[in-house]
Design a protein around this motif. Structure first.
Motif, PDB file in Angstrom:
ATOM      1  N   SER A  81       0.827  -1.207   0.000  1.00  0.00           N
ATOM      2  CA  SER A  81       0.000   0.000   0.000  1.00  0.00           C
ATOM      3  C   SER A  81       0.862   1.259   0.000  1.00  0.00           C
ATOM      4  CB  SER A  81      -0.940   0.005   1.208  1.00  0.00           C
ATOM      5  OG  SER A  81      -0.225   0.027   2.423  1.00  0.00           O
ATOM      6  N   MET A  85       0.476   4.116  -2.713  1.00  0.00           N
ATOM      7  CA  MET A  85       0.135   5.480  -2.293  1.00  0.00           C
ATOM      8  C   MET A  85       1.211   6.482  -2.696  1.00  0.00           C
ATOM      9  SD  MET A  85      -1.710   4.920   1.402  1.00  0.00           S
ATOM     10  CE  MET A  85      -3.104   3.783   1.554  1.00  0.00           C
ATOM     11  N   LEU A 135      -3.024  -2.087   5.449  1.00  0.00           N
ATOM     12  CA  LEU A 135      -3.153  -1.318   4.211  1.00  0.00           C
ATOM     13  C   LEU A 135      -3.134   0.180   4.501  1.00  0.00           C
ATOM     14  CD1 LEU A 135      -3.759  -2.026   1.137  1.00  0.00           C
ATOM     15  CD2 LEU A 135      -6.111  -1.378   1.670  1.00  0.00           C
ATOM     16  N   GLY A 138       0.065   2.117   5.132  1.00  0.00           N
ATOM     17  CA  GLY A 138       0.811   2.554   3.960  1.00  0.00           C
ATOM     18  C   GLY A 138       0.715   4.040   3.689  1.00  0.00           C
TER      19      GLY A 138
END
Length: 466
Positions: A81, A85, A135, A138
């Motif tokens: 993630s 990102m 997640l 991240g």
């Protein structure tokens, strides 16, 4: 997109003009103030990003019952993630500006950190829920690709090695900080007011009462303080580019060469930082079925005299060495250039990874061979972290020298985004293949990077001497 940019740039935080290459007009105080504020926030970002790696190795000890593969995947998800990102954050500096981007990002950290605290307080969360929290962690990884390019706008090229090295290196200390303080914080009895305690049960050791949520909750005030300071004191440099314009970096071949090099350096640093504790447990600790027999207080060590290492006592050392190397070697890259240090990093990584490989197969024949193997493993890992930290500093010196200012910011964001997949790739690699096999792939990658660095950047007459 241009309308959005104009609207976001209409506030008072946007500087009217900014040229750090002009010594007469450059505001040194504002540049360093920006560096220290964003570095504090970046440190909190790394704390949030690597908080799962400090918590996950002991989830089963406080009452969960996940398999080894499930734990590897859980530790790998923040890397996945974080990398995804970063692909978003890399385009935000020219659009949102430093002030809005840093303040909003820091505030977002509050939610995954709070979630990990709540769900480690009572070991009843389903696996999918912890995957969601991993997640969201991240977000802290994604921030790097926005913070670093943004900071590069504030400093002249001759100082960017030092400035970016300080920010990234001190920010990287957030990894060591969370891994060092977690085992200490969870044992502080006076934190009872943070919620219910848990009983930690580790084979071969007496049961221990802990407050595991303290490892998360303690960071929440600092995250809120960082948000307020960023909103209150940061300014934004008027570097304008919409998303389409920022994608021109992909037409430059050096974007791709530098991506390969930064995968070697930061990919290794972040990947091993996330997996170091689990790897240690599975090779030399209670995760090795050949060492421990029984459970709880009745556990027996099969090899007499061998003390199972506690990962918490060692796991912070790797990120500490890597982050320290990034800070200490950054001024040297400003003096000597980045390419020569990237070359040293690549050679050092190839050698140190190869040297560590024999220690990835523990010798169970005696306590002495086990202890010797563990010492070999630990020193090998620290050497890998050292050379990855040197390369992290040198590559960030190279990019502002190779590309013009706006493109350099974009390339820094892009390379950081791809290298942030390190924790995910290392987690997947260690799940689907033997550690020794995975490490040999690392040796091959480093050797490839030696060739790229020498031919493209370091040799006499190199096309992009940097």
């Amino acid at each position: 997109m241009s309308t959005i940019v104009e609207k976001l740039q209409s506030g008072p935080e946007w500087l009217r003009s900014w040229d750090p290459e002009n010594e007469e007009t450059w505001d040194r105080r504002l540049a360093w103030q920006t560096l220290w504020i964003t570095t504090f926030s970046l440190t909190m970002c790394f704390v949030a990003w690597f908080l799962p790696s400090a918590i996950i190795p002991k989830l089963n000890a406080i009452g969960y019952s996940f398999t080894q593969q499930q734990l590897y995947w859980l530790a790998a998800v923040p890397g996945l993630s974080g990398g995804l990102m970063r692909l978003v954050w890399m385009v935000l500096p020219p659009i949102m500006g430093t002030r809005k981007m840093v303040a909003a990002t820091t505030l977002l950290l509050f939610f995954p950190v709070l979630g990990w605290g709540v769900r480690s307080m009572s070991p009843t969360a389903p696996y999918w829920e912890l995957l969601v929290l991993a997640l969201l962690a991240g977000i802290g990884g994604g921030a790097f690709s926005g913070f670093m390019p943004s900071t590069s706008y504030f400093f002249p090229r001759k100082m960017q090695g030092t400035a970016l090295g300080l920010q990234a290196g001190i920010g990287n200390f957030g990894v060591s900080l969370v891994q060092l303080l977690t085992p200490w914080l969870i044992g502080l009895g006076f934190l009872w007011w943070l919620g219910e305690s848990q009983m930690m049960k580790v084979p071969g050791k007496p049961d221990r009462e802990v407050w595991y949520q303290a490892a998360s909750f303690v960071w929440l005030p600092f995250i809120l303080i960082g948000t307020w300071i960023a909103w209150q004191y940061l300014k934004s440099v008027p570097v304008k580019a919409n998303i389409a314009q920022q994608f021109d970096i992909f037409r430059n071949q050096d974007t791709w060469w530098m991506t390969i090099l930064y995968i070697m350096t930061f990919g290794t640093f972040s990947g091993l930082s996330a997996q170091f504790g689990l790897l240690m447990i599975n090779l030399y600790g209670s995760g090795n079925a050949g060492i421990v027999q029984g459970s709880g207080a009745t556990a027996q060590i099969l090899v007499a005299g061998y003390a199972v290492p506690d990962p918490a006592a060692y796991v912070f050392l790797g990120p500490l060495v890597g982050a320290g190397a990034r800070v200490l070697f950054s001024p040297l890259t400003d003096r000597m250039g980045g390419a020569i240090w990237t070359l040293i990093s690549a050679v050092g990584l190839a050698g140190s990874i190869a040297w560590t490989i024999p220690a990835l197969t523990p010798d169970l024949t005696s306590a002495a061979t086990l202890q010797a193997g563990f010492n070999h493993f630990l020193w090998g890992m620290l050497l890998i972290f050292l050379f990855s930290g040197i390369g992290n500093a040198s590559t960030f010196k190279q990019m502002p020298m190779i590309f013009e200012r706006r493109q350099a910011g974009g390339v820094i964001g892009w390379t950081a985004a791809i290298a942030a997949f390190g924790p995910f790739l290392f987690g997947v690699g260690l799940t689907i293949m033997a550690p020794a096999t995975f490490y040999w792939i690392g040796v091959a990658w480093a050797v490839m990077c030696v060739a790229i660095t020498w031919w493209r950047y370091a040799r006499p007459g190199a096309p992009k001497k940097s």
